[in-house]
Design a protein around this motif. Structure first.
Motif, short mmCIF file in Angstrom:
data_model
loop_
_atom_site.label_atom_id
_atom_site.label_comp_id
_atom_site.label_asym_id
_atom_site.label_seq_id
_atom_site.Cartn_x
_atom_site.Cartn_y
_atom_site.Cartn_z
N ARG A 444 26.62 61.28 -16.88
CA ARG A 444 27.78 60.01 -15.89
C ARG A 444 26.23 58.77 -15.56
NH1 ARG A 444 30.46 63.79 -12.29
NH2 ARG A 444 30.60 61.81 -10.71
N ASN A 445 27.10 57.61 -15.56
CA ASN A 445 26.92 56.61 -15.08
C ASN A 445 25.94 56.46 -13.18
OD1 ASN A 445 27.36 54.92 -16.74
ND2 ASN A 445 29.15 54.22 -16.07
N ASP A 446 26.46 57.61 -12.75
CA ASP A 446 25.41 58.09 -11.06
C ASP A 446 24.39 59.48 -11.02
OD1 ASP A 446 27.76 59.75 -11.64
OD2 ASP A 446 28.50 60.01 -9.54
N GLU A 447 24.07 59.52 -13.20
CA GLU A 447 23.10 60.78 -13.09
C GLU A 447 22.09 59.99 -13.65
OE1 GLU A 447 26.48 64.69 -13.60
OE2 GLU A 447 25.33 63.55 -15.45
N THR A 448 20.54 59.92 -13.29
CA THR A 448 19.39 59.09 -13.68
C THR A 448 18.97 60.16 -14.24
OG1 THR A 448 19.76 57.66 -12.61
CG2 THR A 448 17.38 57.62 -13.55
N VAL A 449 18.20 60.15 -15.22
CA VAL A 449 17.34 61.38 -16.21
C VAL A 449 16.32 60.37 -16.83
CG1 VAL A 449 16.86 63.12 -17.78
CG2 VAL A 449 19.33 62.42 -16.76
N ALA A 450 14.40 60.91 -15.88
CA ALA A 450 14.27 60.76 -16.56
C ALA A 450 12.45 61.45 -16.61
CB ALA A 450 13.00 59.71 -15.31
N ARG A 451 11.70 61.25 -17.35
CA ARG A 451 10.36 62.18 -17.90
C ARG A 451 9.30 61.61 -16.81
NH1 ARG A 451 6.26 61.94 -22.84
NH2 ARG A 451 4.66 64.13 -22.66
#
Length: 548
Positions: A444-451
């Motif tokens: 979703r646009n309001d979900e940010t995933v990062a390493r």
């Protein structure tokens, strides 16, 4: 525009640019750009010669003051034509279409025209009621003339005259241009007899063989004398072997036309425009405008090849400069074609489109660099720098609006053992598969995933209550386990993860405090046996021993 969109659009730029150029130039929607370019180039040309020997006898304010109100007696014109017997050719650019109240005056003028033998008269289109007609001198006068030429000039969309046609006429382009007929006669070539007026009504006015009127800045390429001076003061040998045009320049006697040379909206009279045309015909080939269809195809080809070639530049700064120089080269090429090749190509629309393409590619290059700076090269996820910036901005907004915010820290269980057992290349593949799983579960646009680094990933869930965040974390934990990636060094036998989670309205929190809470929950999850999710509680101890 989303960051990956620009590079994709840039790859299609050569084709899109060529199609856009074809449509814009072929439809002539941006003709005014080429008009401004042409006018600037024309004003840069300086002509100070008078090699063509052209004299304009002007029916000006001085002549009106001395000879009286217009129209003058036909005897004045007859007297002047007798004085011009030794001129090379004469263009009588006066519309004498109504019979005189004294019939002998018309005959007297016709006899003078016939005695001179080198007089060209005008033909032009005119509306009579709702019908277009071909207006020409009285038949008595026309039959005495050496020929007729049309005085029709086309106005461009901005009301300025730049183009003329060497042939035009009612029903078909039957008449040469007025200046063309005079120049033929000056060279000793007898113009073809003027065709009779068309018998049919309702015909259209046709034009053929377009050329650019050869305007030039600086001194006019013709001599101007007042009609009254030519009639009463100057000797006949003043006009010997010269080409003479007779026409009105006084305000109110004829139309004043705007041209590329017009300043302060002061136009040129028809006889002055004819003098420029005549000078061009006598001195050098006239400039021919390229057909709009061919111009569109040529511009599209130039844009396609130029953009394809220039796009290979690696440095964004060099890229933009290269496109700007290429756009300038198109404009310089148009100027050279005008000055040396006597062809008007335009080119301003193509130059503008190429410059816009350069700006697009420049922005796309910067976007790629920004994407690389904010992306983890192995997994394609956002990197820690991007995550920290997004986290700080989201925290500030959620505090201002009193929204709940959730932070998840995902850590692959016993990943060092995996690398020791399977090797680092296999470990990289696990990280990539984990990234794909994260993208699938959190998209979703309001979900940010990062390493965040190593085998640790961060997930930011905006406007999410604790129970919603906990359910999302549990779904991912079970999804990763369900992939059944073998892990011989793990008690579970497959690759699993532990997740630490904090979720609340962050009224007084900082990014550091939220990270510390999520880390604390992660340590709990690992200490309780891994492959599970733990939610940080507000009443938990500030410090916990990390699992072995």
């Amino acid at each position: 525009m989303h960051a990956p969109t620009l590079p994709r659009l840039a790859r299609l730029a050569p084709l899109l640019l060529a199609i856009l150029g074809l449509l814009l130039i072929g439809s002539q929607l941006l003709n005014r750009l080429d008009f401004w370019l042409y006018d600037g180039l024309i004003r840069s040309q300086l002509k100070h010669d008078d090699h063509s020997g052209i004299t304009v006898i002007a029916i000006d304010e001085k002549s009106l003051a001395e000879l009286g109100r217009w129209p003058w007696p036909r005897a004045y014109h007859a007297q002047l034509l007798d004085k011009l017997l030794h001129a090379r050719a004469i263009g009588l650019d006066i519309a004498i279409v109504e019979p005189s109240t004294q019939p002998e005056a018309d005959q007297h003028l016709a006899d003078a025209i016939r005695r001179n033998g080198k007089v060209i008269g005008p033909v032009f289109p005119e509306m009579q009621g709702h019908r277009l007609v071909e207006t020409r001198p009285l038949p008595l006068l026309a039959s005495a003339m050496a020929g007729l030429g049309h005085t029709d000039y086309e106005q461009d969309e901005d009301g300025i005259i730049r183009r003329a046609y060497l042939q035009a006429g009612l029903g078909s382009p039957r008449h040469p241009s007025f200046a063309g007929a005079v120049s033929q006669l000056a060279r000793g070539i007898r113009p073809a007899p003027a065709p009779p007026p068309p018998a049919l009504s309702g015909l259209a006015w046709y034009r053929a063989q377009a050329v650019m009127v050869p305007f030039s800045n600086g001194a006019r390429p013709y001599q101007t004398v007042s009609y009254s001076d030519a009639l009463n003061r100057l000797p006949a040998d003043s006009f010997a072997n010269r080409i003479v045009l007779i026409g009105a320049t006084a305000t109110g006697l004829g139309d004043s036309h705007l041209t590329p040379l017009s300043a302060n909206n002061r136009g040129l009279s028809g006889v002055e425009i004819n003098a420029f045309m005549l000078h061009g015909l006598m001195e050098h080939p006239l400039v021919t405008p390229l057909d709009p269809g061919w111009k569109a195809l040529l511009s599209a080809l130039i844009l396609l090849l130029a953009d394809w070639r220039l796009a290979r530049q690696s440095s964004p700064r060099r890229l933009l400069a290269s496109y700007a120089l290429a756009a300038l080269a198109i404009l310089c090429g148009s100027a050279m074609a005008l000055y040396l090749g006597r062809i008007w190509l335009g080119g301003s629309v193509a130059a503008l489109l190429l410059l816009l393409a350069g700006i697009l590619r420049f922005v796309a290059s910067l976007s790629r660099l920004h994407t690389l700076a904010m992306t983890d090269s192995l997994t394609g996820l956002h990197n820690r720098r991007h995550f920290d910036a997004t986290f700080a901005a989201a925290l500030a907004e959620h505090q201002r609006r009193n929204w709940p915010l959730a932070l998840l820290i995902v850590d692959l269980d016993n990943f060092k053992g995996y690398n020791d057992h399977y090797g680092h290349y296999a470990g990289d593949e696990v990280l990539q598969q984990t990234a794909r799983a994260l993208r699938k579960c959190f998209r979703r646009n309001d979900e940010t995933v990062a390493r965040l680094g190593g085998e640790e990933f961060g997930i930011l869930l905006e406007r999410r209550q604790p129970e919603q965040a906990l359910a999302a974390a549990e779904r991912f934990c079970r999804h990763l386990e369900g992939l059944a990636m073998p892990h011989a060094a793990s008690p579970q036998g497959t690759v699993t993860c532990s997740i630490g989670l904090t979720a609340r309205h962050p009224a007084e929190d900082t990014t550091r405090s939220l990270f510390e809470d999520a880390d604390q929950a992660l340590y709990l999850a690992k200490g309780e046996g891994r492959n599970r999710v733990r939610l940080a509680r507000p009443d938990q101890a500030a410090a916990q021993a990390s699992p072995p």
